[in-house]
Write an enzyme that holds these catalytic residues in place. Sequence first.
Site, PDB file in Angstrom:
ATOM      1  N   LYS A 159     -35.302  34.122 -86.708  1.00  0.00           N
ATOM      2  CA  LYS A 159     -34.804  34.656 -87.987  1.00  0.00           C
ATOM      3  C   LYS A 159     -33.307  34.935 -87.836  1.00  0.00           C
ATOM      4  CE  LYS A 159     -36.503  37.910 -91.502  1.00  0.00           C
ATOM      5  NZ  LYS A 159     -36.724  37.001 -92.623  1.00  0.00           N
TER       6      LYS A 159
HETATM    7  N1  PPE Z   1     -40.232  32.352 -93.930  1.00  0.00           N
HETATM    8  C1  PPE Z   1     -38.954  32.792 -94.119  1.00  0.00           C
HETATM    9  C2  PPE Z   1     -37.860  31.798 -94.169  1.00  0.00           C
HETATM   10  C3  PPE Z   1     -38.726  34.160 -94.258  1.00  0.00           C
HETATM   11  O1  PPE Z   1     -37.486  34.596 -94.443  1.00  0.00           O
HETATM   12  C4  PPE Z   1     -39.804  35.072 -94.220  1.00  0.00           C
HETATM   13  C5  PPE Z   1     -39.559  36.543 -94.411  1.00  0.00           C
HETATM   14  C6  PPE Z   1     -41.107  34.573 -94.021  1.00  0.00           C
HETATM   15  C7  PPE Z   1     -41.275  33.201 -93.867  1.00  0.00           C
HETATM   16  C8  PPE Z   1     -42.301  35.459 -93.893  1.00  0.00           C
HETATM   17  O2  PPE Z   1     -42.261  36.182 -92.680  1.00  0.00           O
HETATM   18  P1  PPE Z   1     -42.949  37.619 -92.528  1.00  0.00           P
HETATM   19  O3  PPE Z   1     -42.176  38.557 -93.350  1.00  0.00           O
HETATM   20  O4  PPE Z   1     -42.863  37.898 -91.079  1.00  0.00           O
HETATM   21  O5  PPE Z   1     -44.348  37.478 -93.000  1.00  0.00           O
HETATM   22  N2  PPE Z   1     -38.630  36.829 -95.461  1.00  0.00           N
HETATM   23  C9  PPE Z   1     -38.101  38.153 -95.718  1.00  0.00           C
HETATM   24  C10 PPE Z   1     -37.354  38.201 -97.020  1.00  0.00           C
HETATM   25  C11 PPE Z   1     -36.007  37.586 -96.958  1.00  0.00           C
HETATM   26  C12 PPE Z   1     -35.018  38.319 -97.805  1.00  0.00           C
HETATM   27  O6  PPE Z   1     -34.094  38.881 -97.214  1.00  0.00           O
HETATM   28  O7  PPE Z   1     -35.134  38.368 -99.033  1.00  0.00           O
HETATM   29  C13 PPE Z   1     -39.198  39.205 -95.824  1.00  0.00           C
HETATM   30  O8  PPE Z   1     -40.261  38.907 -96.371  1.00  0.00           O
HETATM   31  O9  PPE Z   1     -38.941  40.337 -95.406  1.00  0.00           O
END
Ligand code: PPE
Length: 307
Positions: A159
């Site tokens: 990330k």
């Molecule tokens: N793919 C991407 C590209 C991504 O940024 C996130 C989180 C996910 C998948 C899902 O990952 P997880 O949160 O661990 O289940 N994206 C963040 C939002 C980005 C933003 O700043 O707006 C989040 O969900 O916190």
Amino acid sequence: MQIQPTDKIWKNGKLIPWKDATVHVLTHGLQYGTGAFEGIRCYDTVNGPAVFRLKEHMDRLASSAKAINMKLPYSPAELCEATKETIRANKLDSCYIRPIAFYGVSGIGVNPIGYPVEVFIVVFPMGAYLGDEGMKHGIRVHTSSWHRVTNGSVPATAKICGDYLNGALAVMEAKLNGFDETIMLNELHMVAEGSGENIFLVRDGKILTPPLNAGILPGITRDSVMRIAKDMGYEMVEQNFARSELYLAEELFFTGTAAEVTPIREVDRRAVGDGKPGPVTKTLQAKFLDIVRGKERKYAKWLDPVK
Ligand code: PPE
């Protein structure tokens, strides 16, 4: 999405006023995107405020830092404590948490080795990322003309701040064309993920999601939903699928910390199923929302109490 400011932000071990959490314009992370960050949620559970899978998020921050040769000055355990301290200091029952670590100011040039590493943790209230209506009735998405960053050009499973230019281009394109979100394909033309969400497809009683080498972020919500689905007896498979398979899907949904479980009701102007959130999506969404609010004892280990 607007942010409602809170009182304190954690900066390199100290709580400072919200308005003082600024950086110098020559910050390497700003100039070149050399930082790593997280998105985490604290829920107001039946047992008080608790952070969902905090340790896993801080471990992922450490692995993202490692991917860009950045040595974090704090351990994941220290960052977990700092997060809870910051939530308490701001007297919040539920919030979104944004830890960020980046190369700071030293000289000029693309190479950041030897630069200081700055760490901030920001907490603030957040509702439904893709809207309450979206959570209930599903959102409208399209396939982006921008491919997801490839495994050959960046550590795609980390990330990293700079990688989000890719998501920003894709989501701007979607919004300017009247859609709520975007779906990006990878360099092999297989479905990767959204700008800030992982994707799931339901077909013939099976639930599919792209594997980690498809150029996706290893989402913690993705992992949670996969485990919940298996525990509920669904057939859950990590498998690549093509854009055209989106049109054959009975159901599609996004997962993410911010997006939680958001149904997709339309893709490329084609209805998904009958254009309403389907039974599998609704079941998993309800279960997930119960779990994060501490209503399912079986998953209590995923909740880290703030107090
Ligand atoms: N793919 C991407 C590209 C991504 O940024 C996130 C989180 C996910 C998948 C899902 O990952 P997880 O949160 O661990 O289940 N994206 C963040 C939002 C980005 C933003 O700043 O707006 C989040 O969900 O916190």
